[in-house]
Design an enzyme around this catalytic site. Sequence first.
Site, PDB file in Angstrom:
ATOM      1  N   CYS A 323       0.809  -1.217   0.000  1.00  0.00           N
ATOM      2  CA  CYS A 323       0.000   0.000   0.000  1.00  0.00           C
ATOM      3  C   CYS A 323       0.848   1.275   0.000  1.00  0.00           C
ATOM      4  O   CYS A 323       0.652   2.170  -0.833  1.00  0.00           O
ATOM      5  CB  CYS A 323      -0.967  -0.014   1.179  1.00  0.00           C
ATOM      6  SG  CYS A 323      -0.172  -0.004   2.813  1.00  0.00           S
ATOM      7  N   HIS A 371      -2.600   0.983   6.805  1.00  0.00           N
ATOM      8  CA  HIS A 371      -2.968   0.955   5.386  1.00  0.00           C
ATOM      9  C   HIS A 371      -3.182   2.375   4.883  1.00  0.00           C
ATOM     10  O   HIS A 371      -3.560   3.277   5.639  1.00  0.00           O
ATOM     11  CB  HIS A 371      -4.240   0.130   5.182  1.00  0.00           C
ATOM     12  CG  HIS A 371      -4.511  -0.162   3.729  1.00  0.00           C
ATOM     13  ND1 HIS A 371      -3.718  -1.013   2.979  1.00  0.00           N
ATOM     14  CD2 HIS A 371      -5.460   0.297   2.879  1.00  0.00           C
ATOM     15  CE1 HIS A 371      -4.188  -1.068   1.745  1.00  0.00           C
ATOM     16  NE2 HIS A 371      -5.239  -0.279   1.663  1.00  0.00           N
ATOM     17  N   HIS A 383      -5.755   1.763  -4.455  1.00  0.00           N
ATOM     18  CA  HIS A 383      -4.862   1.253  -3.416  1.00  0.00           C
ATOM     19  C   HIS A 383      -4.467  -0.185  -3.727  1.00  0.00           C
ATOM     20  O   HIS A 383      -5.063  -0.854  -4.565  1.00  0.00           O
ATOM     21  CB  HIS A 383      -5.521   1.347  -2.038  1.00  0.00           C
ATOM     22  CG  HIS A 383      -6.652   0.391  -1.809  1.00  0.00           C
ATOM     23  ND1 HIS A 383      -6.920  -0.197  -0.594  1.00  0.00           N
ATOM     24  CD2 HIS A 383      -7.629  -0.089  -2.645  1.00  0.00           C
ATOM     25  CE1 HIS A 383      -7.985  -0.979  -0.688  1.00  0.00           C
ATOM     26  NE2 HIS A 383      -8.426  -0.933  -1.899  1.00  0.00           N
TER      27      HIS A 383
END
Length: 408
Positions: A323, A371, A383
């Site tokens: 990420c 994240h 993402h």
Amino acid sequence: MGSHRKPRTGILESPAARRGAVGVGAVALASASLLTSTAYADDEDTPAIEEQRQRADEARERALEVRAEVDALYQEAGVATQRYNEAEEATDEQQAVADDLMDEAAAASDRVNEARRTLGTFAAAQYRSGSGGLSETAALMLAPDARSFFDTNHALDRLTDVQQRAVADYTERQEEAAAQRAEATEALAELEEREAELAGEKATVQEKLAEARALMDQLTAEEQVELEELERLEREEAERLAEQARLEREQREREEAERAAQEAAEEAARQEQEEQEQAEQETPPADSGGSYATQAEAAIAFAEQQLGKPYVWGATGPNSYDCSGLTQAAWRAAGVEIPRVTWDQVNIGTTVSRDELLPGDLVFFYDDISHVGLYTGDGMMIHAPKPGDIVKYESIDVMPIYSYVRPA
């Protein structure tokens, strides 16, 4: 965690499981239950139908439990991945330090050898002069310490100025080389510690991912169907929320446009009386997006080019990403350098509210900030979600949001 199943109550009572089960997951479960109840409403309540309903309920409950625990494991793997990324950076930096110190130690050894060769010329000259025996300079070269040799056996004033300088240079370079070797040895020891830390974090990530895979493998075909249905309902709910956000944004834009038009009309009326100042007053206000909008467009364009590439923990491209590796690479393509890990990325730039979100902003998730995604507008982001998934568009509402950051 072992391969055996945990008691269901224990799974649902854990904080991580509750985060996965509550919210969108709970809505999905309720929707799935409603669909099942409707399907059975017209059937007679026979033992066979009751047994079938009970199996379906159990499969749905098990699917929800496994989903909650797998999501928790993926989150833990995300945290471990950020620690791995951090340790990897530290290891690379320490490797560079150790390499530089080893080079310096090698150079210092070369200087010692050069000084030793200079002293050797004096030893050879004394030998050729026929003085016989072991020359003083030769004995000096064989002594463990040049200064102690002269302190205990000789006086430096017996040597010529050139020889004295050679002795001093040799001694100084010996000490310098010893110090350089000690520093390089210490740096290598620290490098070994960094490498051990890196290996430990890698093992943690792999352990969490293996646990998640083992849980998924335990699902029966019926439970897998229920899990897919839950995920479908979650996607629909996320899409509904994204559509709602888009409509709200469009409504705000219309209202802002109406206010701007009204203000422009009022301004035009005033300007009719002040022709001299018309040019200045008609200059449009500075675009709040400005250069940021241009940079954000470049970052999003880069991220779009990565769509479909696999998530791989610790990866920074170009064939796969995690990420924070994706968001770092996207903003680097826009000419802005941001840190590698989520815990550092969240502290850069400016923190904004949801109402202030602009395309290109970073959206961080979970209380542990494990994240991050790149906001693209209309409640959506690009993402790299989790192992087994790909870089993709998704609603920002699929996970608990921590904060929003404008990185430039």
